[in-house]
Scaffold this active site. Structure first.
Site, short mmCIF file in Angstrom:
data_model
loop_
_atom_site.label_atom_id
_atom_site.label_comp_id
_atom_site.label_asym_id
_atom_site.label_seq_id
_atom_site.Cartn_x
_atom_site.Cartn_y
_atom_site.Cartn_z
N TYR A 199 -1.21 20.75 -53.11
CA TYR A 199 -0.53 21.38 -51.97
C TYR A 199 -1.21 21.04 -50.64
O TYR A 199 -2.43 21.02 -50.56
CB TYR A 199 -0.53 22.92 -52.14
CG TYR A 199 -0.25 23.55 -50.81
CD1 TYR A 199 -1.27 24.05 -50.01
CD2 TYR A 199 1.04 23.52 -50.28
CE1 TYR A 199 -1.01 24.54 -48.75
CE2 TYR A 199 1.31 24.01 -49.03
CZ TYR A 199 0.28 24.51 -48.25
OH TYR A 199 0.55 24.97 -46.99
N GLU B 206 2.28 35.97 -47.61
CA GLU B 206 3.50 35.19 -47.31
C GLU B 206 4.54 35.31 -48.41
O GLU B 206 5.72 35.11 -48.17
CB GLU B 206 3.15 33.72 -47.07
CG GLU B 206 2.63 32.98 -48.26
CD GLU B 206 2.24 31.56 -47.91
OE1 GLU B 206 1.47 31.35 -46.96
OE2 GLU B 206 2.72 30.64 -48.58
N GLU C 100 -7.02 32.03 -47.00
CA GLU C 100 -5.68 32.56 -47.24
C GLU C 100 -5.30 32.49 -48.71
O GLU C 100 -5.64 31.53 -49.40
CB GLU C 100 -4.70 31.73 -46.42
CG GLU C 100 -3.25 32.02 -46.66
CD GLU C 100 -2.36 31.08 -45.89
OE1 GLU C 100 -2.84 30.42 -44.96
OE2 GLU C 100 -1.18 30.98 -46.25
N ARG D 285 -6.02 24.55 -39.51
CA ARG D 285 -6.10 24.75 -40.95
C ARG D 285 -6.50 23.45 -41.60
O ARG D 285 -5.99 22.38 -41.23
CB ARG D 285 -4.76 25.24 -41.51
CG ARG D 285 -4.85 25.70 -42.95
CD ARG D 285 -3.51 25.99 -43.57
NE ARG D 285 -2.85 24.78 -44.00
CZ ARG D 285 -1.80 24.78 -44.82
NH1 ARG D 285 -1.29 25.94 -45.25
NH2 ARG D 285 -1.23 23.65 -45.19
N ARG E 254 0.00 38.26 -43.63
CA ARG E 254 0.61 36.93 -43.60
C ARG E 254 2.12 36.97 -43.76
O ARG E 254 2.74 35.95 -44.03
CB ARG E 254 0.05 36.08 -44.75
CG ARG E 254 -1.25 35.41 -44.46
CD ARG E 254 -1.14 34.26 -43.49
NE ARG E 254 -0.54 33.06 -44.05
CZ ARG E 254 0.09 32.16 -43.32
NH1 ARG E 254 0.30 32.39 -42.04
NH2 ARG E 254 0.57 31.08 -43.85
N GLU F 158 0.92 30.92 -37.30
CA GLU F 158 1.02 29.60 -37.92
C GLU F 158 2.16 28.86 -37.26
O GLU F 158 3.26 29.41 -37.07
CB GLU F 158 1.31 29.74 -39.42
CG GLU F 158 1.52 28.41 -40.14
CD GLU F 158 1.72 28.60 -41.63
OE1 GLU F 158 1.97 29.73 -42.06
OE2 GLU F 158 1.61 27.61 -42.35
N TRP G 156 0.81 26.74 -57.88
CA TRP G 156 0.73 25.50 -57.09
C TRP G 156 0.11 25.77 -55.74
O TRP G 156 0.46 26.73 -55.07
CB TRP G 156 2.14 24.95 -56.92
CG TRP G 156 2.24 23.82 -55.97
CD1 TRP G 156 1.72 22.57 -56.12
CD2 TRP G 156 2.89 23.85 -54.68
NE1 TRP G 156 2.03 21.80 -55.03
CE2 TRP G 156 2.72 22.55 -54.12
CE3 TRP G 156 3.57 24.81 -53.95
CZ2 TRP G 156 3.24 22.20 -52.87
CZ3 TRP G 156 4.07 24.49 -52.71
CH2 TRP G 156 3.91 23.18 -52.20
N HIS H 148 -3.85 29.13 -51.62
CA HIS H 148 -2.51 28.98 -52.22
C HIS H 148 -2.41 29.60 -53.61
O HIS H 148 -1.82 29.00 -54.52
CB HIS H 148 -2.11 27.50 -52.24
CG HIS H 148 -0.70 27.28 -51.80
ND1 HIS H 148 0.27 26.85 -52.65
CD2 HIS H 148 -0.12 27.46 -50.61
CE1 HIS H 148 1.42 26.74 -52.00
NE2 HIS H 148 1.22 27.10 -50.76
N ASP I 289 -6.20 27.45 -46.92
CA ASP I 289 -5.22 28.13 -47.76
C ASP I 289 -5.53 27.88 -49.23
O ASP I 289 -5.46 26.75 -49.70
CB ASP I 289 -3.82 27.58 -47.42
CG ASP I 289 -2.71 28.44 -48.03
OD1 ASP I 289 -1.55 28.28 -47.60
OD2 ASP I 289 -3.00 29.26 -48.91
C1 CS2 Z 1 1.91 27.65 -47.07
C2 CS2 Z 1 3.37 27.37 -47.08
O1 CS2 Z 1 2.09 27.56 -44.73
C3 CS2 Z 1 1.47 28.07 -45.68
O2 CS2 Z 1 0.55 28.87 -45.57
O3 CS2 Z 1 1.50 28.59 -48.01
O4 CS2 Z 1 3.55 26.07 -46.62
C4 CS2 Z 1 4.04 27.50 -48.43
O5 CS2 Z 1 3.52 26.53 -49.31
C5 CS2 Z 1 5.53 27.27 -48.26
O6 CS2 Z 1 6.00 28.21 -47.32
C6 CS2 Z 1 6.26 27.44 -49.57
O7 CS2 Z 1 7.64 27.34 -49.35
MG MG Z 2 -0.03 29.81 -47.29
#
Ligand code: CS2
Ligand code: MG
Length: 409
Positions: A159, A269, A243, A147, A290, A346, A409, A219, A217
Site C-alpha cells: 500500500y 478512516e 496512523e 506522509r 481520522r 490529508e 492490506w 494501514h 500509515d
Molecule cells: C489511506 C487511504 O489515505 C490514507 O490514509 O488509508 O488511501 C486508503 O487506503 C483508501 O482511502 C482506501 O480506499
Molecule cells: Mg490511512
C-alpha cells in the site's frame, strides 16, 4: 421549500465516484459524496432504491431531522454503505442551506477558526533516492507536513507507494482500487516491515532534519504488540502521527499500544459512527480523529464527534485521499475550518480528469487548503463531463502472508 428530486450520478474519471444531487422546488440543488471505494454500486443502489423515495417532498432545511429519520428508520442503523448514503444526503442538505443563506457552509458551522487548513501530502518511494525525490517534490509544492510510505525489501508490492504500477495504468494513489474484475493480491511480511520502517525514518531525518512533521500509515496491518513495537522504535524520529497502527474494531487494543509508546496515534478512516470512537476518545487512546465526512454520515456527525473529541484534547486529521471526491473533501474542509480542535488535513490532489467533472473552489496554496467562500460547499458537478466516464468495476487490493493466510492490506 420541498425536495423534488434525488439523483445519483456514478462517474469514473480517474476512479469511480458516486454523487447525490438533491433538487428543490425553488431550483436550488445540493451535492453529496457517497463514494465507498471498491463497493461504490452498493451505495448508489442504497440511495436510489431506498433513500431517494424517502426524501421527496421533505423540507431540505430540516437536516438534523432528515439525518435521524434516515438513520433510525432503516432499523439496521450503521455500517459503511448506510453511512455513506446518509452522508451524501447530509452534505447535499448543508450545500442547499448554504446556497439559500448565501454563505459558505463553514459560516453556518460557527465561522472560520483559522485562515486555512494545514495539510499533509503523500511522499513515497520504492527506495530511499525515490522517496527523497518525492519528499522534495511535495516540499516544493508547498506541503509543510509529509506522509512517508516506502517499499519494504522482501515485499513485492504494498500500500501507498505511488511509483508502483497499477493494473489500471493510473498512478497508484489515484486508483488504490485497481480497475478489473477481481481484486489484486499483494504480499505482506510484518517482521520485514518492522525491521525496515525505522531505518527509513532515520534516513529521512538525517537528510531533511528534525523539524518537518512526518506521518506514517500502518494501514491496519499490525497486531497491537507489533504496533507498540513500531511506535516505540519510531520515537527517536518524532512523528506527527502513526496512523491505523492496528485494526481498531477492538478499541481496547489501543490500550496496549498506548502503554508502550508516546508516538501520537491517528485512527478512524474506516469508522462510520461516533460509537466506533467512543472508547478511543474517552480513554484518550488516540490523538487524531481520522474520520471522513463521506464515510461518517456527513457534516453533521463529523462536527459532533469533533466536539466530543475536544473534551479530551483530541484533534482532527480528516481522511482526504483521492477516493474521497472533491465534494466530500470540500464538506470536511468546511468542518475543519470551523472547529477549534483542528489538527491537520490529508490532501491528495485529484487528477485533471476528476477536476473536469467536479468544478471545485478548494484553494491549495503554500501547504494550506481553503474550501473557498462560494455559498454552500463550493463544488458543482459537470454532468455532461460525468457522463463521459462510465463506471468500471474496481477493487482495493488485499494481502496474503507467505503461508497463504489472507491479511489486511
Ligand atoms: C489511506 C487511504 O489515505 C490514507 O490514509 O488509508 O488511501 C486508503 O487506503 C483508501 O482511502 C482506501 O480506499
Ligand atoms: Mg490511512
Amino acid at each position: 421549500m420541498k425536495i423534488t428530486a434525488a439523483d445519483v450520478i456514478v462517474t469514473s474519471p480517474s476512479r469511480n465516484f458516486v454523487t447525490l444531487k438533491i433538487t428543490t422546488d425553488e431550483g436550488i440543488t445540493g451535492l453529496g459524496d457517497a463514494t465507498l471505494n471498491g463497493r461504490e454500486l452498493a451505495v448508489a443502489t442504497y440511495l436510489k432504491e431506498h433513500l431517494a423515495p424517502l426524501l421527496l417532498n421533505r423540507d431540505p432545511h430540516n437536516i438534523e431531522d432528515t439525518w435521524q429519520f434516515l438513520y433510525r428508520s432503516s432499523y439496521w442503523r450503521r455500517g459503511p454503505v448506510t453511512m455513506a448514503a446518509i452522508a451524501a444526503v447530509d452534505m447535499a442538505l448543508w450545500d442547499i442551506k448554504g446556497k439559500v443563506a448565501g454563505l459558505p457552509v463553514y459560516q453556518l458551522l460557527g465561522g472560520a477558526s483559522r485562515t486555512g487548513l494545514r495539510t499533509y501530502g503523500h511522499a513515497s518511494g520504492r527506495d530511499l533516492p525515490e522517496l527523497f525525490d518525492s519528499i522534495r517534490e511535495h516540499l516544493e509544492e508547498g506541503y509543510k507536513s509529509i506522509r512517508i510510505q516506502t517499499s519494504v525489501p522482501g515485499i513485492k508490492s504494498l500500500y501507498g507507494v505511488a511509483a508502483q504500477a497499477q493494473s489500471s495504468g493510473e498512478r497508484y494513489d489515484y486508483e488504490p482500487a485497481g480497475r478489473g474484475d477481481l481484486p489484486t493480491e499483494e504480499d505482506w511480511d510484518t517482521r520485514a516491515y518492522l525491521r525496515h520502517v525505522p531505518t527509513v525514518f532515520e534516513a529521512v531525518r538525517n537528510e531533511f532534519g528534525p523539524e518537518i512533521p512526518l506521518l506514517h500509515d500502518g494501514h491496519h496491518r499490525m497486531t497491537p504488540i507489533q504496533a507498540a513495537k513500531l511506535g516505540k522504535s519510531l520515537e527517536p524520529y518524532d512523528l506527527y502521527w502513526l496512523e491505523d497502527c492496528t485494526p481498531a474494531e477492538n478499541q481496547d487494543a489501543l490500550r496496549l499500544v498506548r502503554q508502550h509508546t508516546t508516538t501520537p496515534l491517528a485512527i478512524g478512516e474506516v469508522f462510520n459512527t461516533v460509537y466506533d470512537f467512543q472508547t478511543l476518545i474517552r480513554e484518550q487512546l488516540i490523538d487524531y480523529v481520522r474520520a471522513a465526512s463521506t464515510h461518517f454520515g456527513g457534516i453533521s456527525p463529523l462536527k459532533k464527534v469533533m466536539d466530543y473529541a475536544a473534551l479530551y484534547q483530541i484533534r482532527s486529521g480528516f481522511h482526504g485521499p483521492t477516493d474521497v471526491s472533491p465534494v466530500g473533501l470540500a464538506a470536511q474542509s468546511h468542518v475543519g475550518l470551523a472547529i477549534h480542535n483542528f489538527g491537520i488535513q490529508e490532501y491528495m490532489e485529484h487528477s485533471e480528469a476528476t477536476n473536469s467533472v467536479f468544478e471545485q473552489s478548494l484553494n491549495f496554496a503554500d501547504g494550506y487548503l481553503h474550501p473557498g467562500d462560494k455559498p454552500g460547499l463550493g463544488v458543482e458537478l459537470n454532468e455532461e463531463a460525468a457522463a463521459r466516464f462510465e463506471y468500471q468495476r474496481a477493487y482495493l487490493p488485499y494481502n496474503r502472508l507467505a503461508d497463504g493466510t489472507v491479511h489486511d492490506w
